[in-house]
Design an enzyme around this catalytic site. Structure first.
Site, mmCIF file in Angstrom:
data_model
loop_
_atom_site.group_PDB
_atom_site.id
_atom_site.type_symbol
_atom_site.label_atom_id
_atom_site.label_comp_id
_atom_site.label_asym_id
_atom_site.label_seq_id
_atom_site.Cartn_x
_atom_site.Cartn_y
_atom_site.Cartn_z
ATOM 1 N N THR A 197 -6.953 -1.594 3.131
ATOM 2 C CA THR A 197 -6.276 -3.515 2.178
ATOM 3 C C THR A 197 -5.485 -3.722 3.075
ATOM 4 O O THR A 197 -4.235 -3.634 2.657
ATOM 5 C CB THR A 197 -5.254 -1.688 0.886
ATOM 6 O OG1 THR A 197 -4.506 -0.983 1.778
ATOM 7 C CG2 THR A 197 -6.443 -0.869 0.040
ATOM 8 N N ASP B 251 -19.720 4.789 5.522
ATOM 9 C CA ASP B 251 -18.723 3.545 5.765
ATOM 10 C C ASP B 251 -20.404 2.153 6.160
ATOM 11 O O ASP B 251 -21.153 2.404 6.239
ATOM 12 C CB ASP B 251 -18.732 3.571 7.584
ATOM 13 C CG ASP B 251 -17.305 2.575 7.528
ATOM 14 O OD1 ASP B 251 -15.901 3.338 8.076
ATOM 15 O OD2 ASP B 251 -17.876 1.375 7.811
ATOM 16 N N LEU C 128 15.409 7.576 13.425
ATOM 17 C CA LEU C 128 16.791 6.903 14.258
ATOM 18 C C LEU C 128 16.217 6.736 15.314
ATOM 19 O O LEU C 128 17.284 6.043 16.190
ATOM 20 C CB LEU C 128 17.338 7.715 14.073
ATOM 21 C CG LEU C 128 18.282 8.129 12.689
ATOM 22 C CD1 LEU C 128 19.406 8.968 12.337
ATOM 23 C CD2 LEU C 128 18.601 6.587 11.906
ATOM 24 N N GLU D 104 -0.081 7.804 13.275
ATOM 25 C CA GLU D 104 -1.698 7.365 13.684
ATOM 26 C C GLU D 104 -0.566 8.283 15.020
ATOM 27 O O GLU D 104 -0.127 7.841 15.336
ATOM 28 C CB GLU D 104 -1.821 6.040 14.379
ATOM 29 C CG GLU D 104 -2.903 5.374 13.256
ATOM 30 C CD GLU D 104 -2.484 4.057 13.343
ATOM 31 O OE1 GLU D 104 -2.971 3.381 14.055
ATOM 32 O OE2 GLU D 104 -3.248 3.128 11.737
ATOM 33 N N CYS E 226 0.306 0.036 8.935
ATOM 34 C CA CYS E 226 0.633 0.179 7.014
ATOM 35 C C CYS E 226 2.102 -0.360 7.292
ATOM 36 O O CYS E 226 2.454 -0.909 6.089
ATOM 37 C CB CYS E 226 0.438 1.766 7.328
ATOM 38 S SG CYS E 226 -0.542 2.396 7.283
#
Ligand code: NAD
Ligand code: UGA
Length: 480
Positions: A103, A47, A299, A189, A309
């Site tokens: 991203t 990193d 649902l 997550e 995301c």
């Protein structure tokens, strides 16, 4: 019985062991690296964030993810997992290099590929400068695996940037041997480690057979489920390994997230109609979900989808469609419904409190979903801002994300006990359905709150009758 892994269980020897580099030690990179180390590969996570790497070397986790710490600590001790800031050194050693950098959403909605591009150029430079580069000294080319969520065509873009990086290198002759493949990530997550060990499928996009074979061998323990598990009452079933071209693999990722987000928006639309006609969306979801063409998951009606995301990936897919002059009307509607859900929280508060000015509102749960400390695109942030604009006094509580939230929202008072947040509150909003929040003592809450003692259940987490019986005013989503 739930299947579980245990970090302390030792894996037998692997048929084929790889040197793996993972660039980006975030939710995806760190979990991927730790799981690959657990099954026996030698992994280095790289990193650019020196603080993050230093923390990881000391066994401290930069993110909250159940089961991760054990896995990282045990595999670091076994010498199979290490951390570094040196991307070039990692490229020199690696057989397979994962790219798992961020991203994020750019200003125009498209995916911002600057981190991916920076990494691709570094890979090119490092490849060109690798001792012996230019000669066919490697048994097989370096496989660069894109795990970041990227627009269709990014595989080719990464390849081009690797070439550019290689030709920029001052040493070496620019001739480099590598393959770029796409292996999109589907982990959630909060259950990232579990999802990595027990995925529904593994998708691989590649246009060269040798790269596909390498990836099949690397993933073998996950495909065949040959790693040791603590409790495993089910017969082992191989995980589908879906192989396709690069563009389709990249599209599978966007399509999966867009579908799931749209499924939630669909039930939220139904929930609003349920409120109008006097039906209960929980029963409706149960009734439709039993049809196995629909399925019962995703649902749950309520505040809607957030997180790092769904919002950015749906935005990126809309942006891709527009680039080709296609109006993605279904995706647009999915976003519109989602935005409306947040606003409905405020209108539900206004309906019973009338003016919000000076009213104390407790926000129960701040992370975008339970079991994570992630606040990216968390509905709590938008709701807290809306309350602030209307002069309400919001007090927030979250089992793990409280400190982070306090840093992001200076006007939100964050406390570290749920009952402290509820004390003197005119209303409470269940924003995130943590187990701790679903099981609060309702009688105690009723005694602590001020009239009208309103509970807006943004996740339909409570039994409305139990809430009303304890003296609180209940408002859910799609279940008035
Ligand atoms: P993250 O922000 O948690 O981690 C990204 C890491 O990459 C950071 O630690 C950052 O310092 C590092 N990084 C950035 N540029 C770098 C560089 N040039 N060199 C070295 N390190 C660099 O991100 P994330 O949530 O793990 O997501 C990574 C990718 O995976 C994104 O494309 C995301 O859409 C995708 N994804 C995320 C999830 C998820 O649940 N978080 C699930 C599936 C796919
Ligand atoms: C999601 C996908 O589920 C993963 O498969 C994917 O890999 C990941 O995005 C990604 O690409 O990063 P994640 O964002 O971690 O995972 O969380 P989800 O469990 O999918 O929840 C997303 C949002 O939808 C949360 O805000 C959650 O509260 C909301 N949600 C979920 C609902 O409102 N209703 C539901 O029924 C389910």
């Amino acid at each position: 019985m739930r299947v579980a892994w245990r970090a302390s269980l030792e894996m037998g020897p692997l048929a084929e062991e790889f040197n793996v580099g993972v660039v980006g030690a975030g939710y995806v990179g760190l979990v991927t690296g730790a799981c690959l180390a657990y099954v026996g590969h030698r992994v280095t996570c790289v990193d650019k964030d020196e603080g993050r790497v230093a923390e990881l070397k000391e066994g401290r986790m930069p993110i909250y993810e159940p089961g991760l710490e054990d896995l990282v600590v045990q595999n670091s001790r076994r010498g199979r997992l290490s951390f570094s800031t040196d991307i070039a050194g990692t490229v020199h050693e690696a057989d397979v290099l994962f790219v798992a950098v961020d991203t994020p959403q750019g200003d125009d909605g498209s995916a911002d590929l600057s981190s991916v591009a920076a990494v691709a150029r570094s890979i090119g430079r490092a490849l060109a400068e690798r001792p012996g580069a230019g000669r066919a000294q490697r048994e097989r080319p370096l496989v660069v695996v894109n795990k970041s969520t990227v627009p269709v065509g990014s595989g080719d873009y990464v390849s081009m940037l690797i070439q550019e990086g290689a030709s920029e290198s001052s040493s070496g002759n620019g001739a480099v041997d590598y393959r770029v493949v796409s292996s999109p990530e589907f982990l959630r997550e909060g259950s990232a480690v579990y999802d990595s060990f027990f995925p529904n499928r593994i998708v691989l996009g590649a246009d060269k057979r040798d790269a596909l074979d390498t990836m099949r061998a690397l993933y073998e323990p996950f495909i065949e489920q040959t790693f040791p598990t603590q409790v495993d009452p089910r017969p082992k079933v191989a995980v589908p390994f879906v192989t396709t071209d690069l563009a389709s693999a990249e599209m599978i990722k966007y399509a999966a997230n867009a579908f799931l987000a749209t499924k939630i928006s669909f039930i939220n639309e139904i929930a609003t109609i349920c409120e109008l006609v006097g039906a209960d969306v929980s029963s409706v979801a149960h009734g439709i979900g039993l049809d196995d063409r629909i399925g019962s998951r995703f649902l749950s009606a309520g505040i809607g989808w957030g997180g790092s995301c769904f919002p950015k990936d749906v935005a990126a897919l809309r942006s891709i469609a527009r680039e080709y002059d296609h109006e993605p009307v279904l995706l647009d509607a999915s976003v519109a419904v989602n935005e409306r859900q947040r606003k409905r929280v405020v209108s539900k508060l206004q309906r019973d409190l009338h003016t919000l000015k000076g009213k104390r509102v407790a926000l129960l749960g701040l992370a975008f979903k339970p079991n994570t400390d992630d606040l990216r695109e968390a509905p709590s942030l938008e709701i807290a801002r809306a309350l602030d604009q209307r002069g309400a006094r919001a007090v927030g509580y979250d089992p793990v994300a409280g400190k982070k939230a306090a840093g992001l929202l200076p006007n939100l008072r964050v406390v570290f006990d749920p009952y402290e947040a509820l004390s003197g509150a005119h209303a409470a909003v269940v924003v995130t359905e943590w187990e701790e929040i679903r099981t609060l003592d309702l009688q105690r809450i009723a005694a602590l709150m001020e009239s009208p003692k309103l509970l807006v259940d943004g996740r339909n987490a409570y039994d409305p009758r139990a809430v009303r019986d304890s003296g609180l005013l209940y408002r859910g989503f799609g279940r008035e």
